[in-house]
Design a protein around this motif. Structure first.
Motif, short mmCIF file in Angstrom:
data_model
loop_
_atom_site.label_atom_id
_atom_site.label_comp_id
_atom_site.label_asym_id
_atom_site.label_seq_id
_atom_site.Cartn_x
_atom_site.Cartn_y
_atom_site.Cartn_z
N GLU A 137 0.80 -1.17 -0.09
CA GLU A 137 0.08 0.13 0.07
C GLU A 137 0.88 1.28 -0.11
N ILE A 138 0.45 2.34 -0.66
CA ILE A 138 1.32 3.36 -1.00
C ILE A 138 0.34 4.38 -0.23
N LYS A 139 0.80 5.42 0.81
CA LYS A 139 0.19 6.57 1.51
C LYS A 139 1.24 7.72 1.21
N GLN A 140 0.93 8.50 0.70
CA GLN A 140 1.83 9.88 0.49
C GLN A 140 1.25 10.88 0.04
N THR A 141 1.94 12.04 -0.09
CA THR A 141 1.20 13.29 -0.69
C THR A 141 1.70 13.10 -2.30
N ALA A 142 0.84 13.52 -3.03
CA ALA A 142 0.95 13.37 -4.35
C ALA A 142 0.37 14.40 -5.28
N CYS A 176 -10.45 13.32 -20.87
CA CYS A 176 -9.87 13.88 -19.60
C CYS A 176 -10.18 12.98 -18.44
N ASP A 177 -9.09 12.27 -17.84
CA ASP A 177 -8.90 11.49 -16.79
C ASP A 177 -8.06 11.73 -15.39
N LEU A 178 -8.53 11.32 -14.33
CA LEU A 178 -7.95 11.77 -13.13
C LEU A 178 -6.50 11.13 -13.12
N ALA A 179 -5.50 11.59 -12.72
CA ALA A 179 -4.14 10.85 -12.57
C ALA A 179 -3.51 11.52 -11.27
N VAL A 180 -2.49 10.84 -10.85
CA VAL A 180 -1.67 11.40 -9.77
C VAL A 180 -0.24 11.02 -10.29
N ARG A 181 0.45 11.95 -9.56
CA ARG A 181 2.10 12.09 -10.06
C ARG A 181 2.87 11.95 -8.66
N PHE A 182 3.62 10.96 -8.43
CA PHE A 182 4.51 10.85 -7.46
C PHE A 182 5.92 10.13 -7.89
N ASN A 183 6.98 10.39 -7.02
CA ASN A 183 8.28 9.97 -7.56
C ASN A 183 8.72 10.29 -9.03
N ASN A 184 8.20 11.39 -9.55
CA ASN A 184 8.37 11.92 -10.90
C ASN A 184 7.73 11.06 -11.94
N LYS A 185 6.57 10.20 -11.76
CA LYS A 185 5.90 9.45 -12.60
C LYS A 185 4.46 9.67 -12.41
N ALA A 186 3.71 9.72 -13.38
CA ALA A 186 2.26 9.81 -13.38
C ALA A 186 1.57 8.29 -13.72
N GLY A 230 -10.15 23.30 -11.15
CA GLY A 230 -10.39 22.24 -11.89
C GLY A 230 -8.96 21.61 -12.49
N PHE A 231 -9.13 20.02 -12.27
CA PHE A 231 -7.90 19.33 -12.77
C PHE A 231 -7.58 19.42 -13.85
N CYS A 232 -8.46 19.98 -15.03
CA CYS A 232 -7.84 20.11 -16.44
C CYS A 232 -7.29 21.45 -16.54
N GLU A 233 -7.30 22.35 -15.32
CA GLU A 233 -6.63 23.61 -15.48
C GLU A 233 -5.47 23.70 -14.53
N VAL A 234 -5.34 23.20 -13.29
CA VAL A 234 -4.45 23.33 -12.26
C VAL A 234 -3.92 21.97 -11.68
N ILE A 235 -2.84 21.67 -11.21
CA ILE A 235 -2.51 20.54 -10.33
C ILE A 235 -2.72 20.94 -9.11
N ARG A 236 -3.19 19.94 -8.22
CA ARG A 236 -3.34 20.14 -6.94
C ARG A 236 -2.63 19.14 -6.04
N PHE A 237 -2.67 19.23 -5.01
CA PHE A 237 -1.78 18.09 -4.00
C PHE A 237 -2.65 17.38 -3.15
N GLY A 238 -2.76 16.41 -2.78
CA GLY A 238 -3.52 15.62 -1.86
C GLY A 238 -2.82 14.44 -1.22
N GLU A 239 -3.54 13.67 -0.20
CA GLU A 239 -3.00 12.59 0.33
C GLU A 239 -3.88 11.48 -0.37
N VAL A 240 -2.83 10.66 -0.87
CA VAL A 240 -3.39 9.34 -1.79
C VAL A 240 -3.06 8.13 -0.96
N LYS A 241 -4.00 7.26 -1.12
CA LYS A 241 -3.67 5.84 -0.44
C LYS A 241 -4.38 4.75 -1.71
#
Length: 100
Positions: free
Chosen positions: A21-26, A42-52, A72-83
């Motif tokens: 399990e991955i738990k981190q800010t992305a 348009c589809d939701l994506a996360v990026r961490f460790n320099n890979k999306a 909006g995710f198509c306009e800006v990159i936001r940050f969140g805690e993902v699991k």
């Protein structure tokens, strides 16, 4: 006895889960619009460790209008805690919490 031994080995192997399990800010955004991933629309994506990675488990509009100019995710990159887990080059999300 041999069958019981083989069945026991099979059950142990099946019970051992190699997923970590991955738990981190992305970074969270649209995979196509912001992370240059190849996809259909348009589809939701996360990026961490320099890979999306595209996300399974949550949609791009689950956090509001994806095309909102300020959030909006198509306009800006936001940050969140993902699991979740990585599988077949996708992020299988069990939880996403946006940071302000």
């Amino acid at each position: 006895m041999k069958k019981i031994f083989l069945l026991s080995i099979f059950m142990i192997a099946f019970a051992c889960d190699n997923k970590k399990e991955i738990k981190q800010t992305a970074e969270i955004s649209c995979g196509q619009c912001q992370f240059n991933l190849v996809g259909d629309g348009c589809d939701l994506a996360v990026r961490f460790n320099n890979k999306a990675y595209f996300v399974d488990g949550f949609g791009i509009d689950d956090f509001g209008d994806a095309h909102d100019k300020q959030t909006g995710f198509c306009e800006v990159i936001r940050f969140g805690e993902v699991k979740g887990y990585l599988k077949d080059d996708k992020f299988l999300a069990s939880d996403i919490k946006l940071l302000k």
